[in-house]
Structures are given as C-alpha cells and as structure tokens.
Design a protein around this motif. Structure first.
Motif, PDB file in Angstrom:
ATOM      1  N   THR A   1       0.930 -14.600  -2.506  1.00  0.00           N
ATOM      2  CA  THR A   1       0.217 -13.492  -3.134  1.00  0.00           C
ATOM      3  C   THR A   1      -0.696 -12.796  -2.126  1.00  0.00           C
ATOM      4  N   VAL A   2      -1.453 -13.581  -1.371  1.00  0.00           N
ATOM      5  CA  VAL A   2      -2.327 -13.004  -0.342  1.00  0.00           C
ATOM      6  C   VAL A   2      -1.485 -12.329   0.734  1.00  0.00           C
ATOM      7  N   ALA A   3      -0.431 -13.003   1.162  1.00  0.00           N
ATOM      8  CA  ALA A   3       0.423 -12.444   2.216  1.00  0.00           C
ATOM      9  C   ALA A   3       1.025 -11.111   1.774  1.00  0.00           C
ATOM     10  N   TYR A   4       1.558 -11.051   0.558  1.00  0.00           N
ATOM     11  CA  TYR A   4       2.144  -9.803   0.064  1.00  0.00           C
ATOM     12  C   TYR A   4       1.101  -8.698  -0.015  1.00  0.00           C
ATOM     13  N   ALA A   5      -0.072  -9.029  -0.508  1.00  0.00           N
ATOM     14  CA  ALA A   5      -1.130  -8.025  -0.627  1.00  0.00           C
ATOM     15  C   ALA A   5      -1.505  -7.460   0.742  1.00  0.00           C
ATOM     16  N   VAL A   6      -1.652  -8.338   1.726  1.00  0.00           N
ATOM     17  CA  VAL A   6      -1.998  -7.874   3.077  1.00  0.00           C
ATOM     18  C   VAL A   6      -0.872  -7.023   3.646  1.00  0.00           C
ATOM     19  N   ILE A   7       0.356  -7.440   3.448  1.00  0.00           N
ATOM     20  CA  ILE A   7       1.490  -6.672   3.973  1.00  0.00           C
ATOM     21  C   ILE A   7       1.528  -5.277   3.355  1.00  0.00           C
ATOM     22  N   ILE A   8       1.286  -5.178   2.065  1.00  0.00           N
ATOM     23  CA  ILE A   8       1.259  -3.867   1.398  1.00  0.00           C
ATOM     24  C   ILE A   8       0.172  -2.992   1.997  1.00  0.00           C
ATOM     25  N   VAL A   9      -1.029  -3.562   2.145  1.00  0.00           N
ATOM     26  CA  VAL A   9      -2.144  -2.784   2.703  1.00  0.00           C
ATOM     27  C   VAL A   9      -1.855  -2.395   4.154  1.00  0.00           C
ATOM     28  N   LEU A  10      -1.299  -3.321   4.930  1.00  0.00           N
ATOM     29  CA  LEU A  10      -0.958  -3.010   6.323  1.00  0.00           C
ATOM     30  C   LEU A  10       0.080  -1.892   6.414  1.00  0.00           C
ATOM     31  N   ILE A  11       1.093  -1.937   5.574  1.00  0.00           N
ATOM     32  CA  ILE A  11       2.117  -0.888   5.593  1.00  0.00           C
ATOM     33  C   ILE A  11       1.502   0.461   5.263  1.00  0.00           C
ATOM     34  N   LEU A  12       0.666   0.510   4.222  1.00  0.00           N
ATOM     35  CA  LEU A  12       0.000   1.762   3.872  1.00  0.00           C
ATOM     36  C   LEU A  12      -0.875   2.256   5.016  1.00  0.00           C
ATOM     37  N   LYS A  13      -1.580   1.338   5.655  1.00  0.00           N
ATOM     38  CA  LYS A  13      -2.457   1.688   6.782  1.00  0.00           C
ATOM     39  C   LYS A  13      -1.637   2.192   7.966  1.00  0.00           C
ATOM     40  N   LEU A  14      -0.564   1.468   8.306  1.00  0.00           N
ATOM     41  CA  LEU A  14       0.272   1.853   9.443  1.00  0.00           C
ATOM     42  C   LEU A  14       0.967   3.194   9.222  1.00  0.00           C
ATOM     43  N   LEU A  15       1.324   3.477   7.980  1.00  0.00           N
ATOM     44  CA  LEU A  15       1.970   4.749   7.660  1.00  0.00           C
ATOM     45  C   LEU A  15       0.974   5.895   7.525  1.00  0.00           C
ATOM     46  N   GLY A  16      -0.315   5.577   7.643  1.00  0.00           N
ATOM     47  CA  GLY A  16      -1.349   6.608   7.547  1.00  0.00           C
ATOM     48  C   GLY A  16      -1.572   7.117   6.138  1.00  0.00           C
ATOM     49  N   LEU A  17      -1.227   6.327   5.155  1.00  0.00           N
ATOM     50  CA  LEU A  17      -1.378   6.731   3.760  1.00  0.00           C
ATOM     51  C   LEU A  17      -2.771   6.374   3.239  1.00  0.00           C
ATOM     52  N   THR A  18      -3.776   6.931   3.895  1.00  0.00           N
ATOM     53  CA  THR A  18      -5.154   6.625   3.498  1.00  0.00           C
ATOM     54  C   THR A  18      -5.468   7.123   2.097  1.00  0.00           C
ATOM     55  N   SER A  19      -4.815   8.210   1.672  1.00  0.00           N
ATOM     56  CA  SER A  19      -5.051   8.694   0.307  1.00  0.00           C
ATOM     57  C   SER A  19      -4.574   7.655  -0.705  1.00  0.00           C
ATOM     58  N   MET A  20      -3.462   6.969  -0.413  1.00  0.00           N
ATOM     59  CA  MET A  20      -2.978   5.911  -1.305  1.00  0.00           C
ATOM     60  C   MET A  20      -3.940   4.729  -1.283  1.00  0.00           C
ATOM     61  N   LEU A  21      -4.466   4.396  -0.106  1.00  0.00           N
ATOM     62  CA  LEU A  21      -5.462   3.320  -0.034  1.00  0.00           C
ATOM     63  C   LEU A  21      -6.698   3.679  -0.844  1.00  0.00           C
ATOM     64  N   ASN A  22      -7.114   4.942  -0.767  1.00  0.00           N
ATOM     65  CA  ASN A  22      -8.278   5.386  -1.544  1.00  0.00           C
ATOM     66  C   ASN A  22      -8.006   5.330  -3.045  1.00  0.00           C
ATOM     67  N   ILE A  23      -6.794   5.698  -3.447  1.00  0.00           N
ATOM     68  CA  ILE A  23      -6.421   5.616  -4.865  1.00  0.00           C
ATOM     69  C   ILE A  23      -6.439   4.166  -5.320  1.00  0.00           C
ATOM     70  N   LEU A  24      -5.874   3.274  -4.499  1.00  0.00           N
ATOM     71  CA  LEU A  24      -5.883   1.851  -4.839  1.00  0.00           C
ATOM     72  C   LEU A  24      -7.307   1.307  -4.909  1.00  0.00           C
ATOM     73  N   ALA A  25      -8.145   1.736  -3.973  1.00  0.00           N
ATOM     74  CA  ALA A  25      -9.534   1.272  -3.979  1.00  0.00           C
ATOM     75  C   ALA A  25     -10.251   1.729  -5.238  1.00  0.00           C
ATOM     76  N   ALA A  26      -9.975   2.952  -5.675  1.00  0.00           N
ATOM     77  CA  ALA A  26     -10.653   3.498  -6.851  1.00  0.00           C
ATOM     78  C   ALA A  26     -10.091   2.969  -8.158  1.00  0.00           C
ATOM     79  N   ASN A  27      -8.779   2.733  -8.216  1.00  0.00           N
ATOM     80  CA  ASN A  27      -8.133   2.418  -9.489  1.00  0.00           C
ATOM     81  C   ASN A  27      -7.440   1.061  -9.543  1.00  0.00           C
ATOM     82  N   GLY A  28      -7.233   0.441  -8.405  1.00  0.00           N
ATOM     83  CA  GLY A  28      -6.444  -0.790  -8.353  1.00  0.00           C
ATOM     84  C   GLY A  28      -6.986  -1.905  -9.216  1.00  0.00           C
TER      85      GLY A  28
END
Length: 151
Positions: free
Chosen positions: A22-49
């Motif tokens: 569970t931790v590994a998958y969560a980190v991988i998802i966040v890393l992929i979003l970060k590496l792809l430069g999808l900061t808006s998606m990270l912000n949406i997840l931070a606000a609504n996740g």
C-alpha cells in the motif's frame, strides 16, 4: 531542489522493506505524477484526496450491508455482547479522533510531517493501515486539548 524525490524514495524503500505494498503503490503514484510534472493533479489530490479516501473507505464498510452479509439482526446483536458494545464505543472514539485529526491537519499543517513519519513507521513495521494520520491527528488533537485544560 531534489529533496522531495529523496524523501519519496526513502519512503518507497521503507514500504518495500516493510513488505507494505500500500505504501509502495502510493509512493509510486505520487512519484509518477511528480515526474510527469502533473503538479495540478498533486494539488487536487492534496485538496480532495482525504475526502475521496474516506468515501471509498465508507463504501467498503457498507458493502457487507448491501450484500446482506450484515443484517439488522446482526446490528441489534452488537448491543447484546460486551465485545459488541466495546466495538461500538471504539467506533465512536475512532470517528471522533478522526474528526479531531481533520481539524488538526487543517489548522496546524506543520504537524503533518510528524504524522506522516509516525504513520509510515506504523504501516511499514507494525502492519498498520494508512488511516493513521487521521487517527493520530485526532489523538494529538485530544492530547493538545487535554494539556491546554491542565495548564
């Protein structure tokens, strides 16, 4: 500049070392979003996740009622045994702690780092579940209020 990657890779390593997918998958998802430069998606997840996660958790909890595995009779029986009564009380306390945790996370976001560290330790090494930040936040909130009363 790259410290966030280092921290994420450390958490990933802890998740793998602790055999916690569970931790590994969560980190991988966040890393992929970060590496792809999808900061808006990270912000949406931070606000609504958190709210989305709670909804998904509640859906999973309600499925046994929908499938008929938990009946009204089962629910009434919960009030008839000491274990059932203890479970009800613990459910009330956990929900109240989670509510306090949400309030604490909104009002004191600096505490998030400590809650994350504690949750990662609990998940990776004690086979805990990642709802820890809410409950830990609620427990921290309760202690904070208790110490304010005792001053």
């Amino acid at each position: 500049m790259y410290s966030e990657y280092l921290m994420l890779f450390v958490i990933l390593a802890l998740g793998i070392a602790g055999h916690n997918t569970t931790v590994a998958y969560a980190v991988i998802i966040v890393l992929i979003l970060k590496l792809l430069g999808l900061t808006s998606m990270l912000n949406i997840l931070a606000a609504n996740g958190l709210n989305w996660g709670i909804v998904i958790l509640l859906v999973a909890i309600l499925v046994p009622i929908a499938t008929g595995d938990v009946t009204i009779s089962n629910m009434i029986d919960a009030f008839k045994s000491p274990l059932g009564i203890a479970a009800i009380l613990c459910g009330v306390l956990a929900a109240a702690a989670g509510g306090g945790g949400v309030e604490l996370l909104k009002n004191d976001p600096h505490i998030v780092a400590a809650l994350i560290i504690g949750t990662i330790i609990g998940v990776c090494f004690f086979k805990g579940v990642a709802v820890g930040p809410l409950i830990a936040g609620g427990m921290t909130y309760a202690l904070m209020k208790l110490f304010a009363v005792l001053k």
